[in-house]
Scaffold this motif. Structure first.
Motif: not given
Length: 458
Positions: A312-334
């Motif tokens: 559901t996250c508009p940032v994750y959907r348009r930036s991709g999981g690898h942009s979070y540079h961690t095993a668990v990406a997205g809002p919960i990873g943040s």
């Protein structure tokens, strides 16, 4: 390039068609979740029950972990405790050396990704074969998963075809999903048959029984665990739930939130090793105790890893999981990763609009967007933001707390954008990258309202 979310996201969105496709694909999964949820009149009640069960468990965690260990040992399972990722990896390595194991299959486990198990074992000359289809694809490509449920969601079928042609010798240019899946099935079948060790994750561990549940859609966890003479299950301690009857709540929440299914294709219950099999479970802390002690962030440990917040996250959907540079990406990873390494992950809580959609879809009612906001305050107070961002925020504080200055700045900004557009339309303005600046309005909303507000009232 500096490894920050902004820098990595810029690289991802440079391919606009792929970015749009990624966005639309994940929104499709979100829509499936909505349909599945709306099909249950008791959906909100299930969310409330799931939240309350998790809250209760976190408040009595030591008791339930002790009960689980006692029951599991009585069932014939060997229980290990790991303080961090390094200890987790060493425990598994010791078991491998004890049995002289050469062939290992692993089903999806975000905990092993968090602990970098594959890399650790590779450094010691041990090959691990990921058997989840998406995980195997990214393993071939030497990439980390980009999503905790859909590991290869960033790839199209053409990418998979090229990867399989290189590593499995499939027909070049054959993009048929059925053909590619069959090639993967035949490749992995041999790995299962030859395996000496199966490593799995754990979705839920039941204190009452000492058993655990692994949920998959491909059956790969079952194939590994039922063929290998040694089975190691790896879990963070927050996976514990008090009773078997509570599974009826979480299994109904998990698949609907993750993929829109009523239930995962396989929900496999393990209670004891089969005859002539050895079963281990490794229970890991790795910063979870510290997170449990943070009053504002403890309920992030309620997460059941459904990834609804990703979809559901508009940032994750348009930036991709690898942009979070961690095993668990997205809002919960943040909200989880700053607890592990605040300095290295200081950028992640800022990778959000704070729209609250993640909180709205969370099946266990984690207040994700509020925790993102609170992490920002801590990170700034600890000095882990760039000086430019800190100065910018101080400037905004000065501007927004002085109405006269704010109105004057707005008037000057509109004038500059209209008369001297190059002042804002340049590469120094990060908002100008990959988007067009809007046409400046002739007047502010306040000015318009002062002129028209009263006359429009009935």
């Amino acid at each position: 390039m500096k490894t920050t979310h902004a820098a990595l996201a810029e690289k991802f969105i440079a391919d606009e068609p792929r970015t749009n496709w990624h966005d639309e694909t994940l929104w499709f999964v979100r829509e499936k979740r909505d349909k599945a949820a709306h099909g249950l009149p008791e959906w909100e009640q299930l969310r409330e029950w799931g939240s309350q069960i998790k809250n209760h468990t976190l408040s009595n965690l030591s008791n339930y972990l002790k009960e689980f260990e006692e029951k599991a040992v009585a069932n014939g399972i060997k229980v290990h405790w790991a303080a961090d990722g390094d200890e987790h990896n060493k425990i598994i390595h010791d078991i491998i050396r004890k049995h002289n194991i050469q062939k290992i299959v692993k089903s999806k486990s975000m905990l092993t990704e968090e602990c970098h198990l594959n890399e650790y074992l590779q450094e010691h000359g041990i090959e691990v074969v990921d058997t989840d289809l998406g995980e195997r694809i990214v393993q071939f490509r030497k990439e980390p998963p980009s999503h905790i449920v859909l590991p290869a969601i960033h790839l199209k079928k053409e990418d998979v075809s090229a990867t399989f042609h290189e590593h499995l010798g499939t027909e070049k240019g054959n993009n048929d999903p059925q053909y590619l899946t069959e090639a993967a099935r035949q490749h992995l079948r041999d790995k299962f048959v030859q395996s000496q060790l199966a490593i799995t994750g754990v979705n839920f561990a039941v204190a009452e029984t000492g058993g655990f549940v692994v949920c998959t859609n491909e059956g790969n966890a079952d194939m590994g665990a039922h063929t290998a003479p040694v089975h190691i299950a790896c879990m963070g301690f927050e996976k514990i739930i008090p009773k078997a009857e509570h599974l009826s709540v979480f299994l109904r929440l998990l698949a609907r939130s993750a993929t829109g299914q009523p239930i995962t294709t396989y929900s496999s219950h393990f209670h004891k090793p089969r005859p002539n099999q050895e079963m281990h479970i490794v229970i890991v802390d790795n910063g979870r105790s510290r997170q449990l002690g943070r009053e504002d962030f403890r309920n992030s440990l309620k997460c059941i890893r459904c990834a609804a917040c990703f979809n559901t996250c508009p940032v994750y959907r348009r930036s991709g999981g690898h942009s979070y540079h961690t095993a668990v990406a997205g809002p919960i990873g943040s909200i989880l990763n700053p607890n592990l390494d605040m300095k290295a992950n200081a950028d992640l809580p800022f990778a959000s609009t704070l729209c609250g959609s993640c909180t709205n879809v969370c099946p266990v009612k984690i207040n994700i967007h509020e925790q993102l906001w609170k992490w920002r305050q801590i990170i700034v107070a600890e000095g882990y933001v760039a000086a430019s961002k800190k100065m910018g925020m101080m400037g905004m504080d000065f501007l927004l707390s002085r109405p006269t200055v704010y109105r004057f700045a707005g008037k000057m900004g509109r004038w500059l954008m209209r008369i001297l557009p190059f002042v804002t339309n340049n590469k120094l303005n990060v908002w100008y990258k990959q988007r067009e600046m809007p046409e400046p309005p002739k007047e502010s909303f306040r000015d318009w309202y002062l002129k028209n507000g009263k006359t429009n009232k009935k």
